[in-house]
Design a protein around this motif. Structure first.
Motif, PDB file in Angstrom:
ATOM      1  N   TYR A  69       0.575 -43.101   3.041  1.00  0.00           N
ATOM      2  CA  TYR A  69      -0.358 -42.352   2.211  1.00  0.00           C
ATOM      3  C   TYR A  69      -1.748 -42.979   2.291  1.00  0.00           C
ATOM      4  O   TYR A  69      -1.915 -44.169   1.991  1.00  0.00           O
ATOM      5  CB  TYR A  69       0.083 -42.360   0.754  1.00  0.00           C
ATOM      6  CG  TYR A  69       1.384 -41.658   0.487  1.00  0.00           C
ATOM      7  CD1 TYR A  69       1.503 -40.278   0.610  1.00  0.00           C
ATOM      8  CD2 TYR A  69       2.504 -42.386   0.074  1.00  0.00           C
ATOM      9  CE1 TYR A  69       2.704 -39.630   0.348  1.00  0.00           C
ATOM     10  CE2 TYR A  69       3.704 -41.746  -0.187  1.00  0.00           C
ATOM     11  CZ  TYR A  69       3.797 -40.362  -0.053  1.00  0.00           C
ATOM     12  OH  TYR A  69       4.982 -39.742  -0.315  1.00  0.00           O
ATOM     13  N   PRO A  70      -2.779 -42.215   2.654  1.00  0.00           N
ATOM     14  CA  PRO A  70      -4.128 -42.777   2.736  1.00  0.00           C
ATOM     15  C   PRO A  70      -4.590 -43.469   1.457  1.00  0.00           C
ATOM     16  O   PRO A  70      -5.179 -44.552   1.522  1.00  0.00           O
ATOM     17  CB  PRO A  70      -4.989 -41.542   3.044  1.00  0.00           C
ATOM     18  CG  PRO A  70      -4.077 -40.667   3.840  1.00  0.00           C
ATOM     19  CD  PRO A  70      -2.737 -40.828   3.176  1.00  0.00           C
ATOM     20  N   LEU A 102     -10.181 -43.078   3.772  1.00  0.00           N
ATOM     21  CA  LEU A 102      -9.341 -43.827   4.704  1.00  0.00           C
ATOM     22  C   LEU A 102     -10.063 -44.063   6.021  1.00  0.00           C
ATOM     23  O   LEU A 102     -10.036 -45.187   6.562  1.00  0.00           O
ATOM     24  CB  LEU A 102      -8.044 -43.057   4.965  1.00  0.00           C
ATOM     25  CG  LEU A 102      -7.164 -43.630   6.079  1.00  0.00           C
ATOM     26  CD1 LEU A 102      -6.539 -44.949   5.643  1.00  0.00           C
ATOM     27  CD2 LEU A 102      -6.090 -42.623   6.493  1.00  0.00           C
ATOM     28  N   LEU A 103     -10.704 -43.038   6.553  1.00  0.00           N
ATOM     29  CA  LEU A 103     -11.379 -43.172   7.840  1.00  0.00           C
ATOM     30  C   LEU A 103     -12.480 -44.230   7.766  1.00  0.00           C
ATOM     31  O   LEU A 103     -12.624 -45.049   8.698  1.00  0.00           O
ATOM     32  CB  LEU A 103     -11.952 -41.820   8.270  1.00  0.00           C
ATOM     33  CG  LEU A 103     -12.629 -41.793   9.641  1.00  0.00           C
ATOM     34  CD1 LEU A 103     -11.693 -42.276  10.738  1.00  0.00           C
ATOM     35  CD2 LEU A 103     -13.130 -40.389   9.950  1.00  0.00           C
ATOM     36  N   LYS A 104     -13.225 -44.243   6.697  1.00  0.00           N
ATOM     37  CA  LYS A 104     -14.250 -45.274   6.533  1.00  0.00           C
ATOM     38  C   LYS A 104     -13.609 -46.659   6.520  1.00  0.00           C
ATOM     39  O   LYS A 104     -14.088 -47.591   7.179  1.00  0.00           O
ATOM     40  CB  LYS A 104     -15.022 -45.037   5.236  1.00  0.00           C
ATOM     41  CG  LYS A 104     -16.106 -46.082   4.968  1.00  0.00           C
ATOM     42  CD  LYS A 104     -16.822 -45.809   3.643  1.00  0.00           C
ATOM     43  CE  LYS A 104     -17.873 -46.887   3.378  1.00  0.00           C
ATOM     44  NZ  LYS A 104     -18.563 -46.672   2.066  1.00  0.00           N
ATOM     45  N   PHE A 105     -12.527 -46.787   5.812  1.00  0.00           N
ATOM     46  CA  PHE A 105     -11.791 -48.054   5.714  1.00  0.00           C
ATOM     47  C   PHE A 105     -11.295 -48.495   7.089  1.00  0.00           C
ATOM     48  O   PHE A 105     -11.435 -49.665   7.476  1.00  0.00           O
ATOM     49  CB  PHE A 105     -10.616 -47.859   4.747  1.00  0.00           C
ATOM     50  CG  PHE A 105      -9.709 -49.043   4.609  1.00  0.00           C
ATOM     51  CD1 PHE A 105     -10.027 -50.091   3.767  1.00  0.00           C
ATOM     52  CD2 PHE A 105      -8.504 -49.107   5.311  1.00  0.00           C
ATOM     53  CE1 PHE A 105      -9.178 -51.186   3.630  1.00  0.00           C
ATOM     54  CE2 PHE A 105      -7.656 -50.190   5.180  1.00  0.00           C
ATOM     55  CZ  PHE A 105      -7.993 -51.238   4.342  1.00  0.00           C
ATOM     56  N   LEU A 106     -10.720 -47.567   7.844  1.00  0.00           N
ATOM     57  CA  LEU A 106     -10.185 -47.901   9.165  1.00  0.00           C
ATOM     58  C   LEU A 106     -11.294 -48.238  10.153  1.00  0.00           C
ATOM     59  O   LEU A 106     -11.147 -49.160  10.970  1.00  0.00           O
ATOM     60  CB  LEU A 106      -9.347 -46.731   9.695  1.00  0.00           C
ATOM     61  CG  LEU A 106      -8.083 -46.397   8.896  1.00  0.00           C
ATOM     62  CD1 LEU A 106      -7.415 -45.151   9.466  1.00  0.00           C
ATOM     63  CD2 LEU A 106      -7.120 -47.577   8.883  1.00  0.00           C
ATOM     64  N   ASN A 107     -12.392 -47.515  10.090  1.00  0.00           N
ATOM     65  CA  ASN A 107     -13.509 -47.798  10.989  1.00  0.00           C
ATOM     66  C   ASN A 107     -14.053 -49.203  10.761  1.00  0.00           C
ATOM     67  O   ASN A 107     -14.427 -49.907  11.706  1.00  0.00           O
ATOM     68  CB  ASN A 107     -14.616 -46.760  10.800  1.00  0.00           C
ATOM     69  CG  ASN A 107     -14.275 -45.420  11.437  1.00  0.00           C
ATOM     70  OD1 ASN A 107     -13.377 -45.331  12.285  1.00  0.00           O
ATOM     71  ND2 ASN A 107     -14.981 -44.362  11.038  1.00  0.00           N
ATOM     72  N   THR A 112      -8.401 -47.747  15.834  1.00  0.00           N
ATOM     73  CA  THR A 112      -8.596 -46.511  16.589  1.00  0.00           C
ATOM     74  C   THR A 112      -8.001 -45.343  15.806  1.00  0.00           C
ATOM     75  O   THR A 112      -6.863 -45.423  15.327  1.00  0.00           O
ATOM     76  CB  THR A 112      -7.924 -46.595  17.970  1.00  0.00           C
ATOM     77  OG1 THR A 112      -8.474 -47.693  18.686  1.00  0.00           O
ATOM     78  CG2 THR A 112      -8.133 -45.314  18.768  1.00  0.00           C
ATOM     79  N   THR A 113      -8.755 -44.260  15.695  1.00  0.00           N
ATOM     80  CA  THR A 113      -8.303 -43.124  14.895  1.00  0.00           C
ATOM     81  C   THR A 113      -8.370 -41.832  15.701  1.00  0.00           C
ATOM     82  O   THR A 113      -9.231 -41.649  16.564  1.00  0.00           O
ATOM     83  CB  THR A 113      -9.165 -42.959  13.628  1.00  0.00           C
ATOM     84  OG1 THR A 113     -10.560 -42.881  14.006  1.00  0.00           O
ATOM     85  CG2 THR A 113      -8.973 -44.138  12.685  1.00  0.00           C
ATOM     86  N   LEU A 124     -14.159 -35.836   8.972  1.00  0.00           N
ATOM     87  CA  LEU A 124     -13.034 -36.360   9.744  1.00  0.00           C
ATOM     88  C   LEU A 124     -13.123 -35.986  11.221  1.00  0.00           C
ATOM     89  O   LEU A 124     -12.674 -36.739  12.083  1.00  0.00           O
ATOM     90  CB  LEU A 124     -11.707 -35.869   9.151  1.00  0.00           C
ATOM     91  CG  LEU A 124     -11.318 -36.521   7.826  1.00  0.00           C
ATOM     92  CD1 LEU A 124     -10.084 -35.876   7.236  1.00  0.00           C
ATOM     93  CD2 LEU A 124     -11.093 -38.018   8.004  1.00  0.00           C
ATOM     94  N   ALA A 125     -13.713 -34.858  11.509  1.00  0.00           N
ATOM     95  CA  ALA A 125     -13.881 -34.460  12.911  1.00  0.00           C
ATOM     96  C   ALA A 125     -14.995 -35.257  13.578  1.00  0.00           C
ATOM     97  O   ALA A 125     -14.905 -35.611  14.755  1.00  0.00           O
ATOM     98  CB  ALA A 125     -14.166 -32.962  13.002  1.00  0.00           C
TER      99      ALA A 125
END
Length: 337
Positions: A69-70, A102-107, A112-113, A124-125
């Protein structure tokens, strides 16, 4: 057919399968660069749609794969969420709050996303390492995400040598959009009858096993609860006899979704029990759907998409009969929470 654009549907599902042309070389490249782990991290119902792909990878290989879960990951990330991980983030809107966070956190962690969205020019795109945008809306998104994540799983399994029939399976998947449309057309009279039968039901138990389970959970939670405000109790067939069976009595509605994989007997056990104690057992069986040209191997893989395509027709009638559009919300994206 009620509120159905066949050409639009086929175009969207064909687009889902078509990502295979780019996914396979991408997976090969990422593995060559040292990717060792795969995560699927969607929010809400879309995460459920990834679970058949997760299970397929687990069953066919030892490649590390997980679903998370993000909202939980950003507070308590799993070990291994680093530059050797690939995270797939599905989001129809491309703007899901938890997915964007989540994407900000992973970046920031150098992960790699790969985002799967239904709309381009969305956070997200734009901001994922890689993205595939296949336009879809609520009435076509379930099949689209099932097919896209299945293609990703198959590409990974092929590249690591876990399967040897990738090309044959993909060839069959390419004819699935037309077959799913035909399944909708064939099921339309039954969908109308089922919607009429359940339109006033206040509560349903949903159960299934194997690859059909995520769809049972999804339909109960995301369609009937979120979009129709009908209470449901989704329960995996393996857990049905450890609590939920005590809720079954005459007049209680039990929905059973049956796929075509090796876990089908678990659902059939629940079905036999339900028929003994309630007069309202509704069964949707992927095995009863004509899919000419599709092998037993691939039928087992696409069962969730087949069930989703039938249930969408039920939803189309249900919203009209109940005078409750599927787009109506009280709270979701309406109030702050």
């Amino acid at each position: 057919m009620l509120n159905f654009d066949k050409d639009r549907f086929i175009r969207i599902q064909s687009g889902a399968v078509a990502i295979a042309e780019e996914v396979r070389p991408l997976i090969r490249d990422l593995l060559g660069k040292g990717i060792e782990r795969l995560y699927f991290m969607g929010t809400g119902g879309v995460q459920l749609l990834t679970l058949p792909a997760v299970d397929l990878i687990r069953q066919a290989s030892n490649f590390p794969v997980d679903a998370c879960y993000p909202a939980q990951v950003v507070l308590d990330p799993p070990a291994g969420l680093d530059d050797k991980a690939l995270v797939v983030i599905p989001s129809l809107s491309g703007t899901t709050r938890e997915g964007v966070e989540l994407l900000k956190f992973l970046n920031e962690r150098g992960v790699t996303t790969l985002s799967l969205t239904g709309h381009a020019e969305t956070p997200l795109a734009r901001e994922a390492s890689y993205t595939y945008t296949n336009f879809a809306e609520d009435d076509t998104s379930s099949e689209s995400f099932y097919l896209q994540t299945l293609v990703i799983a198959l590409a990974l399994l092929d590249e690591i040598g876990a399967i040897s029939d990738y090309e044959a399976v993909l060839a069959e998947l390419k004819i699935m959009p037309e077959l799913l449309a035909a399944a909708k057309e064939s099921y339309e009279p039954e969908a109308a009858k089922l919607a009429e039968a359940i339109k006033d039901e206040p509560y349903h138990i949903f159960t299934a096993a194997g690859s059909a389970w995520p769809e049972a959970h999804y339909y109960g939670m995301c369609i009937l609860e979120e979009m129709q405000w009908i209470r449901t109790r989704p329960v995996h067939a393996a857990d049905f006899f450890h609590g939920t069976l005590e809720l079954v009595e005459p007049g209680v509605s039990v929905f059973l979704l049956k796929g075509e994989d090796v876990l089908r007997p678990l659902g059939e056990r629940a079905e036999r029990f339900a028929h003994r104690y309630t007069d309202k057992v509704r069964v949707l069986d992927a095995a009863g759907v004509a899919l000419p040209g599709i092998s037993p191997r691939v039928r087992a893989l696409v069962s969730p998409a087949v069930l989703a395509t039938l249930l969408q027709r039920v939803s189309a009638h249900l919203e009209v009969l109940r005078d409750h559009p599927l787009t109506t919300r009280r709270y979701y994206k309406r109030v702050e929470y």
